[in-house]
Design a protein around this motif. Structure first.
Motif, PDB file in Angstrom:
ATOM      1  N   GLU A 253       0.846  -1.192   0.000  1.00 55.27           N
ATOM      2  CA  GLU A 253       0.000   0.000   0.000  1.00 55.27           C
ATOM      3  C   GLU A 253       0.880   1.240   0.000  1.00 55.27           C
ATOM      4  N   SER A 254       0.550   2.205  -0.845  1.00 57.06           N
ATOM      5  CA  SER A 254       1.333   3.431  -0.994  1.00 57.06           C
ATOM      6  C   SER A 254       0.897   4.502  -0.004  1.00 57.06           C
ATOM      7  N   ASP A 255       1.584   5.644  -0.052  1.00 57.96           N
ATOM      8  CA  ASP A 255       1.097   6.835   0.631  1.00 57.96           C
ATOM      9  C   ASP A 255      -0.155   7.317  -0.103  1.00 57.96           C
ATOM     10  N   ARG A 256      -0.830   8.330   0.444  1.00 52.30           N
ATOM     11  CA  ARG A 256      -2.111   8.756  -0.112  1.00 52.30           C
ATOM     12  C   ARG A 256      -1.967   9.711  -1.292  1.00 52.30           C
ATOM     13  N   PHE A 257      -2.908   9.580  -2.250  1.00 49.92           N
ATOM     14  CA  PHE A 257      -3.003  10.449  -3.427  1.00 49.92           C
ATOM     15  C   PHE A 257      -4.323  11.219  -3.364  1.00 49.92           C
ATOM     16  N   PRO A 258      -4.418  12.345  -4.089  1.00 46.66           N
ATOM     17  CA  PRO A 258      -5.726  12.998  -4.203  1.00 46.66           C
ATOM     18  C   PRO A 258      -6.674  12.098  -4.982  1.00 46.66           C
ATOM     19  N   THR A 259      -7.947  12.188  -4.655  1.00 45.34           N
ATOM     20  CA  THR A 259      -8.953  11.367  -5.325  1.00 45.34           C
ATOM     21  C   THR A 259      -9.593  12.147  -6.471  1.00 45.34           C
ATOM     22  N   THR A 260     -10.755  11.696  -6.932  1.00 44.97           N
ATOM     23  CA  THR A 260     -11.434  12.324  -8.071  1.00 44.97           C
ATOM     24  C   THR A 260     -11.552  13.836  -7.897  1.00 44.97           C
ATOM     25  N   SER A 261     -11.158  14.569  -8.925  1.00 41.11           N
ATOM     26  CA  SER A 261     -11.288  16.033  -8.906  1.00 41.11           C
ATOM     27  C   SER A 261     -12.631  16.430  -9.512  1.00 41.11           C
ATOM     28  N   TYR A 262     -13.208  17.494  -8.979  1.00 42.25           N
ATOM     29  CA  TYR A 262     -14.446  18.036  -9.544  1.00 42.25           C
ATOM     30  C   TYR A 262     -14.119  19.355 -10.217  1.00 42.25           C
ATOM     31  N   ASN A 263     -14.588  19.475 -11.446  1.00 44.73           N
ATOM     32  CA  ASN A 263     -14.143  20.524 -12.355  1.00 44.73           C
ATOM     33  C   ASN A 263     -15.318  21.230 -13.018  1.00 44.73           C
ATOM     34  N   TYR A 264     -15.085  22.485 -13.382  1.00 45.99           N
ATOM     35  CA  TYR A 264     -16.016  23.178 -14.275  1.00 45.99           C
ATOM     36  C   TYR A 264     -15.248  23.568 -15.538  1.00 45.99           C
ATOM     37  N   ALA A 265     -15.973  23.751 -16.620  1.00 45.70           N
ATOM     38  CA  ALA A 265     -15.358  24.156 -17.881  1.00 45.70           C
ATOM     39  C   ALA A 265     -14.830  25.583 -17.754  1.00 45.70           C
ATOM     40  N   HIS A 266     -13.661  25.823 -18.327  1.00 47.46           N
ATOM     41  CA  HIS A 266     -12.946  27.083 -18.099  1.00 47.46           C
ATOM     42  C   HIS A 266     -13.696  28.324 -18.563  1.00 47.46           C
ATOM     43  N   ASN A 267     -14.602  28.174 -19.531  1.00 47.07           N
ATOM     44  CA  ASN A 267     -15.245  29.368 -20.085  1.00 47.07           C
ATOM     45  C   ASN A 267     -16.656  29.606 -19.560  1.00 47.07           C
ATOM     46  N   LEU A 268     -17.024  28.962 -18.448  1.00 47.64           N
ATOM     47  CA  LEU A 268     -18.332  29.245 -17.858  1.00 47.64           C
ATOM     48  C   LEU A 268     -18.368  30.668 -17.292  1.00 47.64           C
ATOM     49  N   HIS A 269     -19.537  31.278 -17.345  1.00 49.46           N
ATOM     50  CA  HIS A 269     -19.722  32.630 -16.819  1.00 49.46           C
ATOM     51  C   HIS A 269     -19.331  32.656 -15.335  1.00 49.46           C
ATOM     52  N   PRO A 270     -18.611  33.676 -14.881  1.00 49.18           N
ATOM     53  CA  PRO A 270     -18.165  33.709 -13.473  1.00 49.18           C
ATOM     54  C   PRO A 270     -19.314  33.652 -12.468  1.00 49.18           C
ATOM     55  N   ASP A 271     -20.459  34.221 -12.785  1.00 44.41           N
ATOM     56  CA  ASP A 271     -21.593  34.148 -11.867  1.00 44.41           C
ATOM     57  C   ASP A 271     -22.098  32.714 -11.747  1.00 44.41           C
ATOM     58  N   LEU A 272     -22.070  31.983 -12.856  1.00 48.22           N
ATOM     59  CA  LEU A 272     -22.482  30.586 -12.834  1.00 48.22           C
ATOM     60  C   LEU A 272     -21.467  29.748 -12.065  1.00 48.22           C
ATOM     61  N   VAL A 273     -20.193  30.021 -12.250  1.00 44.82           N
ATOM     62  CA  VAL A 273     -19.148  29.307 -11.511  1.00 44.82           C
ATOM     63  C   VAL A 273     -19.345  29.493 -10.010  1.00 44.82           C
ATOM     64  N   ALA A 274     -19.664  30.705  -9.595  1.00 47.25           N
ATOM     65  CA  ALA A 274     -19.875  30.977  -8.171  1.00 47.25           C
ATOM     66  C   ALA A 274     -21.036  30.141  -7.633  1.00 47.25           C
ATOM     67  N   LYS A 275     -22.081  29.979  -8.419  1.00 50.27           N
ATOM     68  CA  LYS A 275     -23.227  29.175  -7.997  1.00 50.27           C
ATOM     69  C   LYS A 275     -22.866  27.683  -7.950  1.00 50.27           C
ATOM     70  N   ILE A 276     -22.077  27.226  -8.912  1.00 51.22           N
ATOM     71  CA  ILE A 276     -21.640  25.833  -8.937  1.00 51.22           C
ATOM     72  C   ILE A 276     -20.805  25.528  -7.700  1.00 51.22           C
ATOM     73  N   GLU A 277     -19.868  26.419  -7.390  1.00 49.94           N
ATOM     74  CA  GLU A 277     -19.034  26.222  -6.202  1.00 49.94           C
ATOM     75  C   GLU A 277     -19.889  26.251  -4.932  1.00 49.94           C
ATOM     76  N   GLU A 278     -20.863  27.148  -4.883  1.00 54.88           N
ATOM     77  CA  GLU A 278     -21.756  27.217  -3.723  1.00 54.88           C
ATOM     78  C   GLU A 278     -22.502  25.892  -3.549  1.00 54.88           C
ATOM     79  N   ALA A 279     -22.964  25.319  -4.661  1.00 52.68           N
ATOM     80  CA  ALA A 279     -23.693  24.054  -4.599  1.00 52.68           C
ATOM     81  C   ALA A 279     -22.823  22.931  -4.053  1.00 52.68           C
ATOM     82  N   PHE A 280     -21.585  22.855  -4.523  1.00 51.99           N
ATOM     83  CA  PHE A 280     -20.677  21.814  -4.045  1.00 51.99           C
ATOM     84  C   PHE A 280     -20.378  21.990  -2.564  1.00 51.99           C
TER      85      PHE A 280
END
Length: 329
Positions: A253-280
Motif C-alpha cells: 500500500e502506498s502513501d495517499r493520493f488525491p482522489t477524483t477532482s471536480y471541475n467546471y469548464a474554463h469558459n463558464l460565466h463567473p456568476d455561474l461558476v460561483a453558484k456551482i461552487e456554492e452548490a458543491f
C-alpha cells in the motif's frame, strides 16, 4: 473563428462526444499567450496551470441546462441514481436544469468537455491532468472529511491462496493494470515499484483489465496473479458485496493520493461558476445515497490543481507522460 457556446443538446448527442474531433477553438486561444503545458486552445497568463477564462465576455458560456458527468471507473447506471440527490441540490442552487451524463471512457469524458458538451465533471486522478490540459477543465473540489482530510492509496492485491507474499514474488507473474492513464492502476506502480525492487514489464507481465473493478474481480477469479488498484474503489466494491475481502491478500500500500477532482469548464460565466461552487460546498452528504456510497466522506473541500496534483504530475513525468489525445486513449 467564432467562439463556440455551450448549448442544450439531447443526451444521445452527448454520448457521441468521443467520435468528435478535437477541433473546437476559442477566440482568445488564437492569440499568442503564456500557456505552459496547456493545449493551444487555452491560455494561462496567471501561471496557475489551468486555462484562463476568455478575456472577451462574448466567450463566456451560460447554458440553461448543465451537464454533469462522473468518472467512468465503475458502472455508470449505478452512479446515476447515487448522484441524484446532489444533482437535485445543484439544480436548486444554480436554478438550472441539470442532467447526468454517463460516460463510457476517460477519453470520451475529456472530449465532451473540450467540445462544449460537458460543463461539470468528476475526473479520476490520473486523467485529471489530461482534462486540464486538453479540455480546459478547472479542478476546484474533492470529496473529504470535516477535518479536511482526503485521498486514497494504491493497494496491490493477490488471491489469498496464491504464492505471492511480497512484491518480490511478483516476478514472472501476470499482473493486471487498469488503463494507461490511471494513476493507481498503472502510472503510480510504474513510478513507485522500481524503487522497491520490482519493475513492471521487466519483472512481471502487464495486462490491461480496463478498470479497477475488473482488475479486482480478475484477481478473485484468479484470471490475474495480482493487481494494483485504488483503495476507494475496492472499498466500495466490498461494501456492495461485489467480492469477498477474505478472497484476497494485500501485499503493498502506498502513501495517499488525491482522489477524483471536480471541475467546471474554463469558459463558464463567473456568476455561474460561483453558484456551482456554492452548490458543491453547501451539499450535505449525511443521509444521502452519495454519503452511503462514499463512506467517510462528509463534504466537498476546495483544492487547486497546481498544488494538489503536484505528486500526480511527478508520477506521470516519471512515466514520460505527455498530455496528448493519443496518450489519453
Amino acid at each position: 473563428m467564432e467562439t463556440p457556446r455551450f448549448c442544450k443538446r439531447p443526451l444521445a448527442m452527448l454520448a457521441a462526444a468521443s467520435l468528435l474531433p478535437f477541433a473546437l477553438l476559442s477566440t482568445h486561444a488564437l492569440a499568442e499567450c503564456e500557456r505552459g503545458d496547456l493545449d493551444p486552445l487555452y491560455c494561462d497568463e496567471n501561471g496557475d496551470m489551468v486555462a484562463d477564462r476568455p478575456s472577451d465576455e462574448s466567450g463566456w458560456a451560460n447554458p440553461d441546462t448543465l451537464i454533469f458527468a462522473y468518472t467512468p471507473v465503475e458502472d455508470p447506471a449505478i452512479y446515476s441514481d447515487i448522484w441524484q440527490p446532489f444533482i437535485d441540490h445543484l439544480s436548486e442552487v444554480t436554478e438550472r436544469d441539470v442532467r447526468f451524463f454517463a460516460v463510457q471512457s476517460n477519453a470520451a469524458q475529456v472530449e465532451a468537455m473540450r467540445s462544449g458538451r460537458l460543463h461539470i465533471a468528476g475526473f479520476s486522478t490520473g486523467p485529471t491532468p489530461f482534462a486540464v490540459n486538453l479540455a480546459g477543465a478547472v479542478p476546484f473540489a474533492l470529496m473529504g472529511s470535516d477535518d479536511g482530510q482526503f485521498g486514497y492509496t494504491l493497494q496491490l492485491f493477490t488471491h489469498v491462496d496464491s504464492d505471492i507474499e511480497s512484491l518480490e514474488d511478483l516476478k514472472g507473474k501476470r499482473v493486471a493494470h487498469t488503463s494507461p492513464t490511471s494513476n493507481s492502476g498503472n502510472l503510480a506502480p510504474r513510478a513507485l515499484l522500481p524503487e522497491l525492487g520490482i519493475t513492471p514489464e521487466e519483472d512481471y507481465d502487464v495486462v490491461y483489465s480496463g478498470s479497477h473493478d475488473q482488475s479486482m474481480l480478475g484477481v478473485v477469479a484468479r484470471d490475474y496473479d495480482a493487481a494494483p488498484v485504488a483503495s476507494e474503489v475496492v472499498e466500495r466494491m466490498a461494501a456492495r458485496g461485489l467480492y469477498d475481502e477474505e478472497d484476497v491478500r494485500l501485499i503493498y500500500e502506498s502513501d495517499r493520493f488525491p482522489t477524483t477532482s471536480y471541475n467546471y469548464a474554463h469558459n463558464l460565466h463567473p456568476d455561474l461558476v460561483a453558484k456551482i461552487e456554492e452548490a458543491f460546498f453547501t451539499f450535505d452528504f449525511v443521509g444521502t445515497e452519495l454519503g452511503e456510497e462514499f463512506e467517510g466522506v462528509e463534504k466537498f473541500i476546495p483544492i487547486n490543481y497546481k498544488d494538489n496534483w503536484q505528486v500526480i504530475r511527478t508520477i506521470q513525468a516519471a512515466n514520460d507522460v505527455s498530455y496528448t489525445r493519443e496518450n489519453l486513449e
